[in-house]
Design a protein around this motif. Structure first.
Motif, PDB file in Angstrom:
ATOM      1  N   THR A 117       0.117  50.565 110.958  1.00  0.00           N
ATOM      2  CA  THR A 117       0.152  50.126 112.354  1.00  0.00           C
ATOM      3  C   THR A 117      -0.266  51.223 113.333  1.00  0.00           C
ATOM      4  OG1 THR A 117       2.515  50.703 112.489  1.00  0.00           O
ATOM      5  CG2 THR A 117       1.963  48.416 111.896  1.00  0.00           C
ATOM      6  N   GLY A 118      -0.549  52.407 112.821  1.00  0.00           N
ATOM      7  CA  GLY A 118      -0.982  53.497 113.683  1.00  0.00           C
ATOM      8  C   GLY A 118       0.130  54.123 114.507  1.00  0.00           C
ATOM      9  N   LYS A 119       1.366  53.931 114.082  1.00  0.00           N
ATOM     10  CA  LYS A 119       2.492  54.517 114.812  1.00  0.00           C
ATOM     11  C   LYS A 119       2.826  55.897 114.249  1.00  0.00           C
ATOM     12  CE  LYS A 119       5.883  52.024 116.425  1.00  0.00           C
ATOM     13  NZ  LYS A 119       5.577  51.787 117.835  1.00  0.00           N
ATOM     14  N   LYS A 120       3.291  56.766 115.120  1.00  0.00           N
ATOM     15  CA  LYS A 120       3.815  58.053 114.674  1.00  0.00           C
ATOM     16  C   LYS A 120       5.200  57.834 114.071  1.00  0.00           C
ATOM     17  CE  LYS A 120       3.469  60.112 118.686  1.00  0.00           C
ATOM     18  NZ  LYS A 120       3.481  61.172 119.730  1.00  0.00           N
ATOM     19  N   LEU A 121       5.553  58.673 113.115  1.00  0.00           N
ATOM     20  CA  LEU A 121       6.845  58.543 112.440  1.00  0.00           C
ATOM     21  C   LEU A 121       7.672  59.803 112.650  1.00  0.00           C
ATOM     22  CD1 LEU A 121       8.889  57.234 110.470  1.00  0.00           C
ATOM     23  CD2 LEU A 121       7.521  58.159 108.578  1.00  0.00           C
ATOM     24  N   ARG A 122       8.924  59.602 112.988  1.00  0.00           N
ATOM     25  CA  ARG A 122       9.903  60.690 113.029  1.00  0.00           C
ATOM     26  C   ARG A 122      11.135  60.210 112.246  1.00  0.00           C
ATOM     27  NH1 ARG A 122      10.932  64.489 116.977  1.00  0.00           N
ATOM     28  NH2 ARG A 122       8.651  64.598 117.025  1.00  0.00           N
ATOM     29  N   VAL A 123      11.586  61.034 111.315  1.00  0.00           N
ATOM     30  CA  VAL A 123      12.771  60.729 110.516  1.00  0.00           C
ATOM     31  C   VAL A 123      13.862  61.720 110.873  1.00  0.00           C
ATOM     32  CG1 VAL A 123      13.746  60.577 108.190  1.00  0.00           C
ATOM     33  CG2 VAL A 123      11.391  59.784 108.622  1.00  0.00           C
ATOM     34  N   LEU A 124      15.033  61.207 111.228  1.00  0.00           N
ATOM     35  CA  LEU A 124      16.219  62.042 111.413  1.00  0.00           C
ATOM     36  C   LEU A 124      17.117  61.866 110.192  1.00  0.00           C
ATOM     37  CD1 LEU A 124      17.202  61.515 115.170  1.00  0.00           C
ATOM     38  CD2 LEU A 124      15.627  63.180 114.170  1.00  0.00           C
ATOM     39  N   GLY A 183       9.098  65.226 121.666  1.00  0.00           N
ATOM     40  CA  GLY A 183       7.786  64.698 121.310  1.00  0.00           C
ATOM     41  C   GLY A 183       7.738  63.218 121.024  1.00  0.00           C
ATOM     42  N   LEU A 184       8.870  62.518 121.073  1.00  0.00           N
ATOM     43  CA  LEU A 184       8.854  61.072 120.870  1.00  0.00           C
ATOM     44  C   LEU A 184       8.183  60.386 122.055  1.00  0.00           C
ATOM     45  CD1 LEU A 184      12.408  60.227 119.458  1.00  0.00           C
ATOM     46  CD2 LEU A 184      10.395  61.079 118.251  1.00  0.00           C
ATOM     47  N   ASP A 185       7.479  59.300 121.770  1.00  0.00           N
ATOM     48  CA  ASP A 185       6.894  58.501 122.844  1.00  0.00           C
ATOM     49  C   ASP A 185       6.923  57.032 122.444  1.00  0.00           C
ATOM     50  OD1 ASP A 185       4.732  58.035 121.083  1.00  0.00           O
ATOM     51  OD2 ASP A 185       3.557  59.680 121.920  1.00  0.00           O
ATOM     52  N   ASP A 186       6.295  56.184 123.258  1.00  0.00           N
ATOM     53  CA  ASP A 186       6.379  54.750 123.014  1.00  0.00           C
ATOM     54  C   ASP A 186       5.673  54.321 121.731  1.00  0.00           C
ATOM     55  OD1 ASP A 186       7.844  54.306 125.309  1.00  0.00           O
ATOM     56  OD2 ASP A 186       6.090  53.930 126.569  1.00  0.00           O
ATOM     57  N   ASN A 187       4.868  55.211 121.164  1.00  0.00           N
ATOM     58  CA  ASN A 187       4.179  54.878 119.916  1.00  0.00           C
ATOM     59  C   ASN A 187       4.853  55.527 118.713  1.00  0.00           C
ATOM     60  OD1 ASN A 187       2.013  53.564 118.520  1.00  0.00           O
ATOM     61  ND2 ASN A 187       1.056  55.563 118.227  1.00  0.00           N
ATOM     62  N   THR A 188       6.107  55.947 118.872  1.00  0.00           N
ATOM     63  CA  THR A 188       6.848  56.581 117.775  1.00  0.00           C
ATOM     64  C   THR A 188       7.849  55.606 117.170  1.00  0.00           C
ATOM     65  OG1 THR A 188       6.703  58.748 118.866  1.00  0.00           O
ATOM     66  CG2 THR A 188       8.305  58.519 117.092  1.00  0.00           C
ATOM     67  N   HIS A 189       7.823  55.504 115.865  1.00  0.00           N
ATOM     68  CA  HIS A 189       8.865  54.783 115.123  1.00  0.00           C
ATOM     69  C   HIS A 189       9.880  55.817 114.651  1.00  0.00           C
ATOM     70  CE1 HIS A 189      10.245  51.497 112.254  1.00  0.00           C
ATOM     71  NE2 HIS A 189      10.903  52.567 111.822  1.00  0.00           N
ATOM     72  N   LEU A 190      11.117  55.671 115.099  1.00  0.00           N
ATOM     73  CA  LEU A 190      12.185  56.596 114.728  1.00  0.00           C
ATOM     74  C   LEU A 190      13.050  55.956 113.654  1.00  0.00           C
ATOM     75  CD1 LEU A 190      13.734  59.246 115.208  1.00  0.00           C
ATOM     76  CD2 LEU A 190      15.002  58.072 117.023  1.00  0.00           C
ATOM     77  N   HIS A 191      13.118  56.630 112.514  1.00  0.00           N
ATOM     78  CA  HIS A 191      13.982  56.175 111.426  1.00  0.00           C
ATOM     79  C   HIS A 191      15.165  57.126 111.301  1.00  0.00           C
ATOM     80  CE1 HIS A 191      15.067  54.375 107.518  1.00  0.00           C
ATOM     81  NE2 HIS A 191      15.412  55.612 107.184  1.00  0.00           N
ATOM     82  N   VAL A 192      16.366  56.583 111.253  1.00  0.00           N
ATOM     83  CA  VAL A 192      17.579  57.381 111.085  1.00  0.00           C
ATOM     84  C   VAL A 192      18.164  57.105 109.704  1.00  0.00           C
ATOM     85  CG1 VAL A 192      19.935  57.798 111.894  1.00  0.00           C
ATOM     86  CG2 VAL A 192      18.080  57.450 113.551  1.00  0.00           C
ATOM     87  N   SER A 193      18.319  58.166 108.916  1.00  0.00           N
ATOM     88  CA  SER A 193      18.959  58.048 107.609  1.00  0.00           C
ATOM     89  C   SER A 193      20.319  58.728 107.718  1.00  0.00           C
ATOM     90  CB  SER A 193      18.093  58.702 106.530  1.00  0.00           C
ATOM     91  OG  SER A 193      18.435  58.217 105.255  1.00  0.00           O
ATOM     92  N   PHE A 194      21.354  57.922 107.834  1.00  0.00           N
ATOM     93  CA  PHE A 194      22.706  58.360 108.151  1.00  0.00           C
ATOM     94  C   PHE A 194      23.549  58.379 106.882  1.00  0.00           C
ATOM     95  CE2 PHE A 194      26.873  56.660 110.242  1.00  0.00           C
ATOM     96  CZ  PHE A 194      27.467  57.911 110.141  1.00  0.00           C
ATOM     97  N   ASP A 195      23.707  59.579 106.319  1.00  0.00           N
ATOM     98  CA  ASP A 195      24.619  59.787 105.204  1.00  0.00           C
ATOM     99  C   ASP A 195      25.994  60.035 105.814  1.00  0.00           C
ATOM    100  OD1 ASP A 195      26.204  61.034 103.174  1.00  0.00           O
ATOM    101  OD2 ASP A 195      24.398  61.651 102.125  1.00  0.00           O
ATOM    102  N   VAL A 196      26.970  59.254 105.424  1.00  0.00           N
ATOM    103  CA  VAL A 196      28.282  59.340 106.062  1.00  0.00           C
ATOM    104  C   VAL A 196      28.938  60.702 105.829  1.00  0.00           C
ATOM    105  CG1 VAL A 196      30.539  58.221 106.265  1.00  0.00           C
ATOM    106  CG2 VAL A 196      28.510  56.833 105.914  1.00  0.00           C
ATOM    107  N   ASP A 197      28.496  61.450 104.796  1.00  0.00           N
ATOM    108  CA  ASP A 197      29.082  62.780 104.620  1.00  0.00           C
ATOM    109  C   ASP A 197      28.546  63.795 105.636  1.00  0.00           C
ATOM    110  OD1 ASP A 197      26.703  64.022 103.641  1.00  0.00           O
ATOM    111  OD2 ASP A 197      27.264  63.731 101.551  1.00  0.00           O
ATOM    112  N   PHE A 198      27.633  63.364 106.503  1.00  0.00           N
ATOM    113  CA  PHE A 198      27.254  64.117 107.703  1.00  0.00           C
ATOM    114  C   PHE A 198      28.489  64.481 108.518  1.00  0.00           C
ATOM    115  CE2 PHE A 198      26.393  63.083 112.302  1.00  0.00           C
ATOM    116  CZ  PHE A 198      25.630  64.193 112.646  1.00  0.00           C
ATOM    117  N   LEU A 199      29.465  63.582 108.553  1.00  0.00           N
ATOM    118  CA  LEU A 199      30.664  63.754 109.378  1.00  0.00           C
ATOM    119  C   LEU A 199      31.668  64.692 108.721  1.00  0.00           C
ATOM    120  CD1 LEU A 199      31.066  59.935 110.079  1.00  0.00           C
ATOM    121  CD2 LEU A 199      30.125  61.637 111.665  1.00  0.00           C
TER     122      LEU A 199
END
Length: 317
Positions: A124-131, A225-241
């Motif tokens: 889709t031509g979107k930028k990707l950012r993974v947290l 650097g996020l903008d309207d063409n960025t897809h943000l994916h969050v991978s939330f491991d509960v042991d983060f807490l």
């Protein structure tokens, strides 16, 4: 236009995808995570913030054979099958314009989920950012870890370091460039893994950084650097807490984010307006106390979708 009362006209449809397996983990119990999140009220909580939510049920996959590693990997055939199922489900929902929420299951499933998101972004031509919210860097390889547990390897595999069956899930190797991921809350990294993280140039906001500079500064940098063409994916491991507030995980590491630090992290992600997909993984009800960790996880996920403790207007994109 969607005119359901109480729902914003452009609210996304979120789809819950259960993946009940602990095939990549060193402890049994994460396979019960999807149901614990449902019992904790995830769907009605999200619906209360204006989302239409579809629960697609649980994916099917092989049982956990609970065997020792073979050639450096435990349960590799089963891990591949589960991740292929996750990949297909997440990719299918993204193709329909929906927001997939993966309910794990252990964190090896992030391989299938992020690979699907990466393929969608390429097409889709979107930028990707993974947290990657986690106590661990998850950048081990079979040469570095004697356990062979793949839940300690997904980021390395996503960056092309691992068996072809996993690194090529989305038809493109690597699925992810190191500069597309930001790791937050890290506080447990093996020595060999640490060297590899530095060699690959991952941007890591570990707990030392958060202690010194604060969660707000870490998130400002992680979201830069996020903008309207960025897809943000969050991978939330509960042991983060911190395990004081979230005991229901298989690998408890002291010194994690507090409740307010975690809330701020989630609220700032929501403020970005870019969230397009989510993993919730490593919740282990067998090690929890009256489902308190699942309830906390649901509370934090609500903040990803607009719940705020602050009486202020959000910056809408």
């Amino acid at each position: 236009m969607n005119t359901t009362p109480g729902r914003p006209p452009h609210a996304p449809t979120a789809v819950l995808i259960g993946a009940p397996t602990d095939v990549g983990a060193g402890h049994r119990g994460a396979s019960m995570g999807p149901e614990a999140l449902r019992v904790a009220g995830l769907q009605p909580a999200l619906e209360s913030h204006g989302l239409q939510v579809i629960d697609s049920g649980n994916l099917s996959g092989p049982n956990n054979p609970w065997k020792p590693p073979v050639d450096g990997y435990r349960h590799l055939p089963e891990v591949v099958l589960w991740n292929q199922a996750v990949f297909d489900a997440v990719y299918g929902e993204l193709a329909q314009g929906r927001l997939p929420i993966l309910l794990g299951g252990d964190h090896c499933l992030g391989l299938g989920s992020v690979s699907a998101v990466a393929k969608h972004c390429r097409e889709t031509g979107k930028k990707l950012r993974v947290l990657w919210l986690d106590a661990h860097a998850d950048f081990n390889t079979s040469e570095l870890t004697p356990s062979g547990n793949v839940h300690g390897m997904p980021v390395a595999c996503l960056c092309g370091l691992g068996p072809a069956e996993l690194t090529g899930l989305g038809g493109h190797t690597p699925a992810l460039r190191p500069d597309q991921i930001r790791q937050i809350g890290i506080r447990s990294v093996d020595e060999g893994e640490k060297r590899l993280v530095h060699e690959q140039g991952l941007e890591v906001f570990d707990m030392r950084f958060i202690d010194e500079h604060g969660m707000r500064h870490a998130m400002v940098q992680a979201l830069a650097g996020l903008d309207d063409n960025t897809h943000l994916h969050v991978s939330f491991d509960v042991d983060f807490l911190d395990p004081e507030i979230a005991p229901g995980v298989g690998t408890t590491i002291p010194g994690g984010p507090t409740y307010r630090e975690a809330q701020l992290c989630m609220e700032m992600i929501a403020d970005s307006g870019c969230l397009g997909s989510l993993d919730i993984v490593e919740l282990n009800p067998a090690l929890d106390v009256r489902n308190k960790t699942a309830v906390l996880a649901v509370d934090l996920v609500e903040s990803l979708f607009g719940k705020s403790t602050l009486m202020r207007e959000r910056d809408r994109r």
